[in-house]
Design a protein around this motif. Structure first.
Motif, mmCIF file in Angstrom:
data_model
loop_
_atom_site.group_PDB
_atom_site.id
_atom_site.type_symbol
_atom_site.label_atom_id
_atom_site.label_comp_id
_atom_site.label_asym_id
_atom_site.label_seq_id
_atom_site.Cartn_x
_atom_site.Cartn_y
_atom_site.Cartn_z
ATOM 1 N N HIS A 191 25.067 50.597 85.597
ATOM 2 C CA HIS A 191 26.524 51.434 84.344
ATOM 3 C C HIS A 191 27.646 51.847 85.944
ATOM 4 C CE1 HIS A 191 28.227 53.038 81.232
ATOM 5 N NE2 HIS A 191 28.464 54.107 82.331
ATOM 6 N N GLN A 196 28.513 47.370 82.955
ATOM 7 C CA GLN A 196 27.881 48.526 81.532
ATOM 8 C C GLN A 196 28.124 47.237 80.216
ATOM 9 O OE1 GLN A 196 30.649 49.805 83.420
ATOM 10 N NE2 GLN A 196 31.402 51.289 82.130
ATOM 11 N N ASP A 197 29.346 46.111 79.611
ATOM 12 C CA ASP A 197 30.092 45.600 78.427
ATOM 13 C C ASP A 197 28.609 44.772 77.704
ATOM 14 O OD1 ASP A 197 32.132 47.085 78.512
ATOM 15 O OD2 ASP A 197 33.455 46.211 79.908
ATOM 16 N N ASP A 203 23.806 58.674 78.780
ATOM 17 C CA ASP A 203 24.420 58.045 78.004
ATOM 18 C C ASP A 203 24.715 56.979 77.221
ATOM 19 O OD1 ASP A 203 26.733 56.029 78.735
ATOM 20 O OD2 ASP A 203 27.565 57.124 79.176
ATOM 21 N N PRO A 204 24.750 56.942 76.117
ATOM 22 C CA PRO A 204 23.773 55.876 74.969
ATOM 23 C C PRO A 204 24.321 54.606 76.005
ATOM 24 C CG PRO A 204 25.211 57.580 74.024
ATOM 25 C CD PRO A 204 25.835 58.144 75.163
ATOM 26 N N LYS A 205 25.421 54.062 76.384
ATOM 27 C CA LYS A 205 25.086 53.115 77.341
ATOM 28 C C LYS A 205 24.366 52.642 78.092
ATOM 29 C CE LYS A 205 30.474 52.272 76.370
ATOM 30 N NZ LYS A 205 31.833 52.223 77.344
ATOM 31 N N ALA A 239 20.769 52.199 75.671
ATOM 32 C CA ALA A 239 20.920 50.881 75.437
ATOM 33 C C ALA A 239 20.645 50.166 76.476
ATOM 34 C CB ALA A 239 21.800 50.203 75.147
ATOM 35 N N LEU A 240 20.930 50.478 78.083
ATOM 36 C CA LEU A 240 20.573 48.831 79.444
ATOM 37 C C LEU A 240 19.047 49.444 79.210
ATOM 38 C CD1 LEU A 240 23.627 49.798 81.573
ATOM 39 C CD2 LEU A 240 23.025 47.679 80.457
#
Length: 228
Positions: free
Chosen positions: A222, A227-228, A123-125, A128-129
């Motif tokens: 996540h 995730q924000d 997942d892209p999120k 990024a993490l």
């Protein structure tokens, strides 16, 4: 494993419904043998990774039938047997341990046999993490790769430029450019035919467990809603 390899090679030369139906009995025998191998491998891996205890082969293996709806290759059957041993089963969203026996004639699986840890579809999120963790981790991520001797990251799964939000020259930039985090190795057929295959593969998985734990840490974060 010799019977499985022989069957897959024959299937690759006769990848059609008529041949498959005529040889369905042998397929069922090979399927049963691979599922037994998978159950034994789960038991061996659970000795050092308790998160996968309780899994069965059915939680970790795949159908031989290909989804050809969006593929130029209309061959109806896969020419590999694979298992993905991962906490919660293969659809849990976590990363895990992958093993397959193949002919090496499939576009998605160019290597005859593979031992791998990680995932190709993150997942892209989460990605990024993970990149943030790598940048700020002081070399922790690199250490997990150094521990996994004999494995390599897939350089084909690497961006030419830094992803958005990261600058050229930032700490561990070379790792941050990866868009898929999967360590893999490609054992020989002689390796696959070893009578001690279960223990050999489990040992290789154990070497890469710190890498897997690092990846799954980002996934856990996540899933917990951070995730924000």
């Amino acid at each position: 494993m010799k019977q499985i390899i022989s069957f897959l090679n024959a299937l690759s030369q006769n990848n059609n419904r008529e041949w498959f139906l005529a040889n369905k009995k042998e397929y069922e025998e090979c399927k049963a043998k691979f599922e037994q191998f998978t159950d034994e491998l789960i038991a061996a891996v659970s000795e050092f990774d308790p998160t996968i205890r309780g899994l069965k082969a059915k939680d970790c293996t795949y159908r031989i039938y290909r989804d050809v709806r969006f593929s130029a290759d209309k061959s109806p059957y896969k020419t590999h047997f694979g298992c993905y041993i991962v906490r919660g089963g293969k659809k849990s969203g976590y990363n895990g341990y992958y093993f397959h026996i193949s002919t090496g004639q499939e576009n998605n699986y160019p290597h005859a046999h593979m031992i791998a840890v990680g995932d190709y579809c993150m997942d892209p999120k989460i990605l990024a993490l993970l990149r943030e963790d790598i940048q700020c981790g002081g070399g922790d991520f690199e250490q997990t790769i150094l521990q996994a001797q004999g494995y390599r990251l897939d350089s084909d799964q690497k961006l030419k430029r830094m992803p958005k939000g990261f600058e050229e020259g930032c700490p561990y930039a070379d790792y941050i450019k990866y868009k898929a985090f999967c360590l893999y190795q490609t054992p020989s057929t002689d390796y696959i035919l070893s009578p001690n295959l279960v223990s050999h593969v489990a040992s290789e998985f154990q070497k890469a467990k710190p890498f897997l734990d690092y990846i799954n840490r980002a996934i856990e974060y996540h899933k917990e809603g951070n995730q924000d």
